[in-house]
Design a protein around this motif. Structure first.
Motif, PDB file in Angstrom:
ATOM      1  N   UNK A 140       0.802  -1.218   0.000  1.00 24.48           N
ATOM      2  CA  UNK A 140       0.000   0.000   0.000  1.00 24.48           C
ATOM      3  C   UNK A 140       0.837   1.272   0.000  1.00 24.48           C
ATOM      4  N   UNK A 141       2.162   1.141   0.038  1.00 26.69           N
ATOM      5  CA  UNK A 141       3.047   2.303  -0.003  1.00 26.69           C
ATOM      6  C   UNK A 141       3.615   2.433  -1.409  1.00 26.69           C
ATOM      7  N   UNK A 142       3.174   3.445  -2.125  1.00 26.84           N
ATOM      8  CA  UNK A 142       3.641   3.642  -3.502  1.00 26.84           C
ATOM      9  C   UNK A 142       4.556   4.855  -3.608  1.00 26.84           C
ATOM     10  N   UNK A 143       5.094   5.286  -2.482  1.00 27.87           N
ATOM     11  CA  UNK A 143       5.897   6.511  -2.475  1.00 27.87           C
ATOM     12  C   UNK A 143       7.253   6.334  -3.154  1.00 27.87           C
ATOM     13  N   UNK A 144       7.773   5.129  -3.186  1.00 31.32           N
ATOM     14  CA  UNK A 144       9.072   4.899  -3.809  1.00 31.32           C
ATOM     15  C   UNK A 144       8.938   4.046  -5.059  1.00 31.32           C
ATOM     16  N   UNK A 145      10.073   3.767  -5.668  1.00 24.41           N
ATOM     17  CA  UNK A 145      10.078   2.979  -6.902  1.00 24.41           C
ATOM     18  C   UNK A 145      10.600   1.570  -6.686  1.00 24.41           C
ATOM     19  N   UNK A 146      10.676   1.145  -5.437  1.00 25.51           N
ATOM     20  CA  UNK A 146      11.198  -0.172  -5.134  1.00 25.51           C
ATOM     21  C   UNK A 146      10.138  -1.255  -5.196  1.00 25.51           C
ATOM     22  N   UNK A 147      10.608  -2.478  -5.122  1.00 29.53           N
ATOM     23  CA  UNK A 147       9.737  -3.653  -5.102  1.00 29.53           C
ATOM     24  C   UNK A 147       8.884  -3.597  -3.841  1.00 29.53           C
ATOM     25  N   UNK A 148       7.586  -3.823  -3.979  1.00 33.02           N
ATOM     26  CA  UNK A 148       6.715  -3.804  -2.805  1.00 33.02           C
ATOM     27  C   UNK A 148       5.539  -4.769  -2.930  1.00 33.02           C
ATOM     28  N   UNK A 149       5.778  -5.917  -3.538  1.00 36.41           N
ATOM     29  CA  UNK A 149       4.726  -6.912  -3.713  1.00 36.41           C
ATOM     30  C   UNK A 149       4.844  -7.974  -2.625  1.00 36.41           C
ATOM     31  N   UNK A 150       3.957  -7.909  -1.640  1.00 37.44           N
ATOM     32  CA  UNK A 150       4.025  -8.825  -0.498  1.00 37.44           C
ATOM     33  C   UNK A 150       3.587 -10.237  -0.876  1.00 37.44           C
ATOM     34  N   UNK A 151       3.980 -11.185  -0.064  1.00 34.39           N
ATOM     35  CA  UNK A 151       3.647 -12.599  -0.286  1.00 34.39           C
ATOM     36  C   UNK A 151       2.133 -12.804  -0.325  1.00 34.39           C
TER      37      UNK A 151
END
Length: 169
Positions: A126-137
């Motif tokens: 739910x944090x889209x502030x950065x450009x890093x990977x953020x896809x939880x299991x």
């Protein structure tokens, strides 16, 4: 022989996917354009009670959506440029098994956290502030306990942001 599958790579098209948020103000603008069309073509004059006042409000909101589009464009463009610069000049890399894995619940409210070779990572879908990977299991992500991964990351605001994630096959 260790072969890796690239799951996420900021330097490829994955980094541009965050710009999809720019579609929100564009969608608002187009929806309001449709509302203006309805107001102006209300021949029976019973759908809209005060068409001139309503047209004025819709046009103000349209201009705000244009402003929001440009604001998002500038902020995301600057963030992308900054992240790209760090990716090419100041990235770190670690490799090893995922330990201390704590998955994010499907409803959110907690970050997914884990450690690889002594380096701690945490992120949220739910944090889209950065450009890093953020896809939880819990939402189909590739990181899981005891998986062997190779991660290229940068440090931003005392946290490690994953810019390239590879999983051993």
């Amino acid at each position: 022989m260790n072969s890796f599958e690239i799951i996420y790579d900021f330097a490829s098209i994955d980094g541009f996917k965050k710009f999809q948020i720019l579609l929100i103000p564009v969608g608002i603008f187009l929806f309001l354009k449709f509302i203006l069309f309805l107001i102006e073509n209300d021949e029976e004059e019973n759908l809209f009670k005060d068409p001139e006042h309503q047209k004025f409000i819709v046009k103000i909101i349209q201009y705000l959506s244009i402003l929001l589009f440009f604001l998002f464009s500038i902020l995301f463009g600057y963030g992308y440029y900054k992240t790209n610069d760090l990716y090419h000049n100041a990235k770190f890399q670690t490799e090893g098994f995922v330990t201390n894995f704590h998955p994010m619940p499907s409803g959110g409210h907690e970050d997914e956290t884990f450690t690889v070779n002594g380096v701690k990572f945490e992120f949220s879908d739910f944090d889209i502030s950065g450009f890093g990977y953020n896809n939880s299991k819990s939402h189909g992500g590739a990181i899981d306990a005891n998986k062997y991964v190779r991660i290229s990351y940068i440090r931003i605001k005392n946290s490690n942001q994953i810019l390239k994630l590879e999983v051993r096959k």
